[in-house]
Design a protein around this motif. Structure first.
Motif, short mmCIF file in Angstrom:
data_model
loop_
_atom_site.label_atom_id
_atom_site.label_comp_id
_atom_site.label_asym_id
_atom_site.label_seq_id
_atom_site.Cartn_x
_atom_site.Cartn_y
_atom_site.Cartn_z
N ILE A 3 1.00 6.90 2.98
CA ILE A 3 -0.40 6.56 3.15
C ILE A 3 -0.76 5.61 2.01
CG2 ILE A 3 -1.12 8.67 1.93
CD1 ILE A 3 -3.64 8.67 3.74
N VAL A 4 -1.44 4.54 2.35
CA VAL A 4 -1.89 3.54 1.38
C VAL A 4 -3.39 3.77 1.22
CG1 VAL A 4 -2.09 1.08 0.87
CG2 VAL A 4 -0.11 1.94 2.17
N GLN A 5 -3.78 4.38 0.10
CA GLN A 5 -5.16 4.85 -0.06
C GLN A 5 -5.88 4.06 -1.14
OE1 GLN A 5 -5.88 8.81 -1.95
NE2 GLN A 5 -6.67 9.37 0.06
N GLU A 6 -7.11 3.66 -0.84
CA GLU A 6 -7.94 3.02 -1.86
C GLU A 6 -7.95 3.87 -3.12
OE1 GLU A 6 -12.68 2.60 -2.80
OE2 GLU A 6 -12.06 2.79 -0.70
N GLY A 7 -7.65 3.26 -4.24
CA GLY A 7 -7.70 3.99 -5.50
C GLY A 7 -9.14 4.18 -5.95
N PRO A 27 -12.54 7.18 0.68
CA PRO A 27 -11.65 6.07 0.35
C PRO A 27 -11.05 5.43 1.61
CG PRO A 27 -10.56 8.17 -0.09
CD PRO A 27 -11.92 8.50 0.44
N TYR A 28 -10.98 4.11 1.62
CA TYR A 28 -10.26 3.42 2.69
C TYR A 28 -8.79 3.82 2.64
CZ TYR A 28 -14.19 0.13 3.28
OH TYR A 28 -15.41 -0.44 3.53
N VAL A 51 -5.96 -2.96 2.51
CA VAL A 51 -6.84 -1.98 1.86
C VAL A 51 -7.51 -2.60 0.63
CG1 VAL A 51 -6.94 0.26 0.69
CG2 VAL A 51 -5.55 0.00 2.76
N LEU A 52 -6.75 -3.40 -0.13
CA LEU A 52 -7.34 -4.08 -1.30
C LEU A 52 -8.47 -5.02 -0.87
CD1 LEU A 52 -4.18 -4.98 -3.42
CD2 LEU A 52 -6.00 -3.40 -4.08
N ALA A 53 -8.28 -5.75 0.22
CA ALA A 53 -9.29 -6.71 0.68
C ALA A 53 -10.58 -6.00 1.09
CB ALA A 53 -8.74 -7.53 1.85
N ARG A 54 -10.44 -4.89 1.81
CA ARG A 54 -11.63 -4.14 2.22
C ARG A 54 -12.36 -3.57 1.01
NH1 ARG A 54 -9.63 0.26 6.26
NH2 ARG A 54 -11.83 0.49 6.79
N PRO A 59 -9.88 -3.72 -7.91
CA PRO A 59 -9.46 -2.69 -6.96
C PRO A 59 -7.96 -2.39 -7.10
CG PRO A 59 -10.70 -4.43 -5.85
CD PRO A 59 -10.38 -4.93 -7.23
N TYR A 60 -7.60 -1.16 -6.76
CA TYR A 60 -6.18 -0.80 -6.73
C TYR A 60 -5.96 0.17 -5.58
CZ TYR A 60 -7.22 3.77 -8.92
OH TYR A 60 -7.69 5.04 -9.20
N VAL A 61 -4.71 0.40 -5.22
CA VAL A 61 -4.40 1.38 -4.19
C VAL A 61 -3.37 2.37 -4.73
CG1 VAL A 61 -4.86 -0.21 -2.27
CG2 VAL A 61 -2.52 0.11 -3.09
N ILE A 62 -3.38 3.54 -4.15
CA ILE A 62 -2.35 4.56 -4.40
C ILE A 62 -1.47 4.62 -3.16
CG2 ILE A 62 -1.89 7.02 -4.75
CD1 ILE A 62 -3.02 5.78 -7.24
N VAL A 63 -0.18 4.40 -3.36
CA VAL A 63 0.80 4.54 -2.28
C VAL A 63 1.48 5.89 -2.49
CG1 VAL A 63 2.87 3.58 -1.20
CG2 VAL A 63 1.16 2.05 -2.21
#
Length: 426
Positions: free
Chosen positions: A326-330, A235-236, A261-264, A278-282
């Motif tokens: 950490i802002v992680q690609e979901g 994950p990014y 991270v969402l853009a990538r 897309p989503y991210v986990i903070v």
């Protein structure tokens, strides 16, 4: 025991990924052996995986696993052999082991985990005793786990550079099952015994971002070995520091990291024709137990959080204030058990997979953190002990679980590199 099923057919990139892992099994196992010649394997660990049907990736790696009671008891022999190997590697002459559990003695399910650990080491031929850091434990104290197992906690003492119990019990291995979220007690510093995992593996020092920086390298090397896009197993992520959720300090920087991270991730979804948002986990860069975690789909969602959300994000276990995330690609999970969302958690000791379970949550969605109140656990129903069936398809249960084991061992290797890189004595 039924094998958990994917709610979507296993097709496309993940089927391709699992096929490549199966085809490359001899190369993969040789590669792992060579890595363990060069790097010290952590004593034990667990990895949270997410299987989206197009991606299989670790999203967390725990060096102080607390769910040994959720493993399938049929595979106790695997754990016993791995325990013997782990002990032999550290202290070949060891007859005794001192285990230091968490302080939360009222969590009867956690105590069940401690009892399971004791059972594994006893079956491996060791005398096991439990030393507590809890100041309330001033004499040998019996506690009853959720399943009725009884364990005895004893107060720790320090004599010179050794940890002992009152009667002088002083083994060469001291195993922490306490993640040190509340800091490193003086009694554990500068010991001559083998203290495992090392103090800098505890959450007082450790950062998830350091782990995923190490995992980036491992994933790149492994992906070159089997000729895949590293994104399929990685994950990014990004980090944001200097945050204060109460005063909203750092919100704009956090929003910018979320958007990045969402853009990538969006670009990868387009590349693979993935029709999902897309989503991210903070989540807190230090800490565990599913605290300080939120799932977001737009950067605006981290601006102007309401009081409840700010309170939730600002503190983790032991009252630790959160200033770094950490802002992680979901990674979506498209596995389910009885229509409840599930994610695999794989347990390892030494360099071996010893089992695992599905974390299941009936009240959470495919894009949410499942490590939350209301979760329950279903043991992974290995038909064979994580060994692939080369005559079956890539989505046959033994092969699915073999792929889980490979990705989890990559995270274990990353933990090894992480501990090397952050060792204050190196």
């Amino acid at each position: 025991m039924t094998v958990p099923h994917l709610t979507t057919a296993l097709t496309g990139p993940l089927r391709e990924l699992e096929s490549r892992i199966l085809a490359a099994q001899p190369h993969i196992e040789h590669w792992f052996r060579s890595q363990w010649h060069n790097h010290a394997v952590p004593f034990y660990g667990s990895v949270d995986l997410r299987n989206s049907g197009f991606k299989l990736a670790p999203v967390d790696m725990n060096l102080f696993p607390g769910g040994h009671n959720n493993l399938n008891p049929d595979f106790l022999p695997l754990a016993v052999q791995a325990a013997q190997s782990a002990v032999d590697r550290v202290c070949p002459e060891a007859r005794n082991i001192l285990v230091i559990p968490e302080n939360h003695t009222r969590n009867s399910f956690y105590l069940q985990n401690v009892a399971a650990l004791v059972h594994i080491f006893e079956q491996a031929g060791l005398k096991v005793r439990l030393g507590s850091l809890n100041p309330e434990i001033t004499a040998p104290t019996q506690l009853t786990a959720a399943n009725g197992a009884v364990i005895t906690l004893e107060p720790l003492e320090r004599r010179g550079n050794r940890l002992v119990l009152a009667d002088g019990f002083s083994p060469c291995i001291v195993l922490l099952n306490n993640d040190l979220s509340g800091g490193i007690p003086d009694i554990l510093k500068n010991l001559e015994q083998n203290l495992l995992p090392p103090l800098h593996g505890g959450w007082a020092v450790r950062r998830k971002s350091n782990h995923f920086a190490a995992y980036d390298k491992v994933a790149d090397d492994f992906s070159s070995l089997i000729s895949i896009d590293p994104w399929l197993i990685n994950p990014y992520y990004s980090t944001a520091t200097g945050l204060d959720f109460h005063t909203r300090q750092g919100e704009d920087e956090l929003a910018a990291k979320v958007e990045s991270v969402l853009a990538r991730t969006r670009a990868k979804y387009r590349e693979y024709g993935i029709d999902h948002e897309p989503y991210v986990i903070v989540k807190a860069d230090a800490g565990t137990y599913g605290m300080g975690v939120m799932s977001v789909k737009t950067p605006e969602e981290v601006i102007g959080l309401n009081r409840k959300a700010r309170n939730k994000m600002s503190v983790v276990k032991e009252g630790l204030e959160v200033s770094e995330v950490i802002v992680q690609e979901g990674v979506y999970t498209f596995e389910s058990i009885n229509e409840a969302v599930a994610e695999p958690v794989v347990y390892m000791m030494d360099r071996y997979v010893i089992g695992g379970f599905y974390r299941v949550h009936t009240g959470r969605g495919v894009d949410e953190n499942l490590n939350a109140p209301g979760m329950h656990f279903v043991p992974l129903s290995f038909e064979k002990p994580c060994l692939p069936d080369r005559h079956a398809g890539p989505d046959a249960p033994p092969n699915r679980f073999y792929a889980y084991g490979v990705i989890s061992r990559l995270a274990l290797l990353a933990a090894s590199l992480e501990l090397e890189a952050t060792d204050p004595d190196a």
